[in-house]
Write an enzyme that holds these catalytic residues in place. Structure first.
Site, PDB file in Angstrom:
ATOM      1  N   ASN A   1       0.865  -1.182   0.000  1.00 48.16           N
ATOM      2  CA  ASN A   1       0.000   0.000   0.000  1.00 48.16           C
ATOM      3  C   ASN A   1       0.896   1.225   0.000  1.00 48.16           C
ATOM      4  O   ASN A   1       1.530   1.533   1.006  1.00 48.16           O
ATOM      5  CB  ASN A   1      -0.901  -0.018   1.247  1.00 48.16           C
ATOM      6  CG  ASN A   1      -1.690   1.275   1.375  1.00 48.16           C
ATOM      7  OD1 ASN A   1      -1.865   2.005   0.402  1.00 48.16           O
ATOM      8  ND2 ASN A   1      -2.164   1.562   2.576  1.00 48.16           N
ATOM      9  N   TRP A   2       0.934   1.904  -1.135  1.00 48.32           N
ATOM     10  CA  TRP A   2       1.864   3.041  -1.266  1.00 48.32           C
ATOM     11  C   TRP A   2       1.335   4.314  -0.623  1.00 48.32           C
ATOM     12  O   TRP A   2       2.043   5.316  -0.558  1.00 48.32           O
ATOM     13  CB  TRP A   2       2.175   3.290  -2.745  1.00 48.32           C
ATOM     14  CG  TRP A   2       3.056   2.241  -3.364  1.00 48.32           C
ATOM     15  CD1 TRP A   2       3.648   1.174  -2.721  1.00 48.32           C
ATOM     16  CD2 TRP A   2       3.460   2.140  -4.733  1.00 48.32           C
ATOM     17  NE1 TRP A   2       4.394   0.432  -3.606  1.00 48.32           N
ATOM     18  CE2 TRP A   2       4.291   1.002  -4.851  1.00 48.32           C
ATOM     19  CE3 TRP A   2       3.204   2.900  -5.871  1.00 48.32           C
ATOM     20  CZ2 TRP A   2       4.868   0.619  -6.065  1.00 48.32           C
ATOM     21  CZ3 TRP A   2       3.782   2.513  -7.076  1.00 48.32           C
ATOM     22  CH2 TRP A   2       4.600   1.385  -7.167  1.00 48.32           C
ATOM     23  N   LYS A   3       0.098   4.321  -0.212  1.00 50.46           N
ATOM     24  CA  LYS A   3      -0.502   5.531   0.392  1.00 50.46           C
ATOM     25  C   LYS A   3      -0.227   6.738  -0.519  1.00 50.46           C
ATOM     26  O   LYS A   3      -0.238   6.586  -1.734  1.00 50.46           O
ATOM     27  CB  LYS A   3       0.044   5.757   1.803  1.00 50.46           C
ATOM     28  CG  LYS A   3       0.057   4.491   2.652  1.00 50.46           C
ATOM     29  CD  LYS A   3       0.400   4.749   4.084  1.00 50.46           C
ATOM     30  CE  LYS A   3       0.617   3.427   4.794  1.00 50.46           C
ATOM     31  NZ  LYS A   3       0.344   3.464   6.193  1.00 50.46           N
TER      32      LYS A   3
ATOM     33  N   HIS B   1      -9.389   1.236   4.723  1.00 50.26           N
ATOM     34  CA  HIS B   1      -8.086   1.353   5.386  1.00 50.26           C
ATOM     35  C   HIS B   1      -8.236   2.274   6.602  1.00 50.26           C
ATOM     36  O   HIS B   1      -8.993   3.247   6.567  1.00 50.26           O
ATOM     37  CB  HIS B   1      -7.050   1.923   4.407  1.00 50.26           C
ATOM     38  CG  HIS B   1      -5.665   1.846   4.951  1.00 50.26           C
ATOM     39  ND1 HIS B   1      -5.171   2.800   5.811  1.00 50.26           N
ATOM     40  CD2 HIS B   1      -4.690   0.926   4.800  1.00 50.26           C
ATOM     41  CE1 HIS B   1      -3.934   2.464   6.157  1.00 50.26           C
ATOM     42  NE2 HIS B   1      -3.615   1.330   5.548  1.00 50.26           N
TER      43      HIS B   1
ATOM     44  N   GLU C   1      -6.554   4.613   7.725  1.00 46.25           N
ATOM     45  CA  GLU C   1      -6.346   6.049   7.482  1.00 46.25           C
ATOM     46  C   GLU C   1      -7.572   6.677   6.828  1.00 46.25           C
ATOM     47  O   GLU C   1      -7.881   7.845   7.058  1.00 46.25           O
ATOM     48  CB  GLU C   1      -5.081   6.258   6.625  1.00 46.25           C
ATOM     49  CG  GLU C   1      -3.823   5.979   7.447  1.00 46.25           C
ATOM     50  CD  GLU C   1      -2.657   5.406   6.669  1.00 46.25           C
ATOM     51  OE1 GLU C   1      -2.642   5.519   5.427  1.00 46.25           O
ATOM     52  OE2 GLU C   1      -1.764   4.818   7.302  1.00 46.25           O
TER      53      GLU C   1
ATOM     54  N   GLU D   1      -5.484  -5.226  10.294  1.00 51.11           N
ATOM     55  CA  GLU D   1      -4.439  -4.249  10.578  1.00 51.11           C
ATOM     56  C   GLU D   1      -4.754  -3.522  11.881  1.00 51.11           C
ATOM     57  O   GLU D   1      -5.586  -2.595  11.885  1.00 51.11           O
ATOM     58  CB  GLU D   1      -4.347  -3.224   9.451  1.00 51.11           C
ATOM     59  CG  GLU D   1      -4.065  -3.825   8.096  1.00 51.11           C
ATOM     60  CD  GLU D   1      -3.466  -2.800   7.146  1.00 51.11           C
ATOM     61  OE1 GLU D   1      -2.334  -3.028   6.704  1.00 51.11           O
ATOM     62  OE2 GLU D   1      -4.115  -1.773   6.877  1.00 51.11           O
TER      63      GLU D   1
ATOM     64  N   GLY E   1       2.386   1.840  10.687  1.00 51.32           N
ATOM     65  CA  GLY E   1       3.368   2.916  10.563  1.00 51.32           C
ATOM     66  C   GLY E   1       4.052   3.296  11.864  1.00 51.32           C
ATOM     67  O   GLY E   1       4.721   4.328  11.936  1.00 51.32           O
TER      68      GLY E   1
ATOM     69  N   SER F   1       3.322  -2.446  10.290  1.00 49.59           N
ATOM     70  CA  SER F   1       4.775  -2.452  10.483  1.00 49.59           C
ATOM     71  C   SER F   1       5.431  -3.777  10.068  1.00 49.59           C
ATOM     72  O   SER F   1       6.378  -4.233  10.711  1.00 49.59           O
ATOM     73  CB  SER F   1       5.119  -2.106  11.937  1.00 49.59           C
ATOM     74  OG  SER F   1       4.668  -0.794  12.235  1.00 49.59           O
TER      75      SER F   1
ATOM     76  N   GLY G   1       2.821  -1.203   4.138  1.00 51.85           N
ATOM     77  CA  GLY G   1       2.958   0.192   3.748  1.00 51.85           C
ATOM     78  C   GLY G   1       4.409   0.565   3.502  1.00 51.85           C
ATOM     79  O   GLY G   1       4.952   0.343   2.418  1.00 51.85           O
ATOM     80  N   GLY G   2       5.052   1.101   4.523  1.00 49.73           N
ATOM     81  CA  GLY G   2       6.403   1.655   4.401  1.00 49.73           C
ATOM     82  C   GLY G   2       7.406   0.739   3.711  1.00 49.73           C
ATOM     83  O   GLY G   2       8.193   1.193   2.864  1.00 49.73           O
TER      84      GLY G   2
END
Ligand code: PEP
Length: 251
Positions: free
Chosen positions: A9-11, A95, A97, A167, A173, A213, A234-235
């Site tokens: 997930n590149w956000k 998600h 966010e 999640e 994150g 994470s 993500g990251g």
């Protein structure tokens, strides 16, 4: 036998040129994933969906969200029809966010999920508890509500195109990993809940991902859990080197 899935997930990251470089470099990775029988995909920003798809047609390319209406006065939004029009058939929904910054609720997620499924999309429905809910031992009740409301009205046929991403919000994150045992406990609870919403055999076939994470150093511990079928990352999905390191650990 459920296939493993690694989804990045590149956000709101990567300019188009960067996304293109990643996608071109990922061609070798999609071959490697195929040989490992692992499904591999990324969720870029709307602006890079087509760029990534064109640069690597073998990579699953997912939207990060969509609107539930087909068109109209919804400034700033993108519909499932518009995504389908450029060849996209996967989307994340719910998600954390989107829930925390943009007011998404289980009900709005349900509208989006039903719309996406009706157009033949595969939906990655994200669920998870906040830190407060975790501390207050509310995790299972929160997940039960998210699944029951979010998936209401989904047909038996459509259930085959549902993927769940568990999640914990407190883990996204933050570098605070849920233990593999916690991930297994909740993913097993999710599968049992899905059985009550559809059937045991359908629930057995649903891929359930862990996210929060996830890094190359810890992904294997999650994959070793019997109800964890992959990871939403993500990251650590933002560079092809790190993405490859994650994939390598999924063998
Ligand atoms: C995510 O965005 O879904 C996520 C899990 O992020 P991170 O891996 O950075 O925690």
């Amino acid at each position: 036998m459920r296939k493993k899935l690694l989804l990045g997930n590149w956000k709101m990251n990567l300019l188009q040129a960067e996304a293109k470089v990643f996608a071109e470099a990922s061609r070798a990775l999609t071959q490697k994933a195929k040989a490992m029988n692992v499904m591999l995909g990324v969720a870029p920003t709307y602006l890079s969906l087509q760029t990534v798809k064109n640069a690597n047609p073998e990579l699953i390319v997912s939207s990060q969200d969509m609107h539930f209406e087909a068109k109209g006065a919804f400034t700033g939004e993108i519909s499932a029809e518009m995504l389908a029009d450029i060849g996209i058939s996967w989307t994340l929904i719910g998600h954390s966010e989107r829930r925390s910054y943009f007011g998404e609720t289980n009900l709005s997620c349900n509208k989006k999920i039903k719309k996406a499924l009706s157009l033949g999309f595969t939906v990655v429905y994200c669920v998870g508890e906040t830190a407060k809910e975790y501390e207050e031992n509310q995790t299972k009740q929160v997940i039960l509500d998210q699944l029951t409301v979010g998936l209401q009205g989904v047909t038996e046929e459509e259930f085959q195109r549902i993927i769940i991403a568990y999640e914990p919000v407190w883990s996204i994150g933050t570098g605070l990993n849920a233990s593999p045992e916690h991930a297994q406990d909740i993913c097993s609870f999710i599968r049992k809940t899905l059985a009550t919403l559809s059937s045991k055999s359908r629930a057995e076939a649903v891929q359930i991902l862990y996210g929060g994470s996830v890094k190359p150093a810890n992904v294997k511990a999650y994959l070793l859990q019997s109800d964890v079928d992959g990871a939403l990352v993500g990251g650590a999905s933002l560079t092809v080197e790190s993405f490859e390191a994650l994939l390598t650990q999924m063998a």
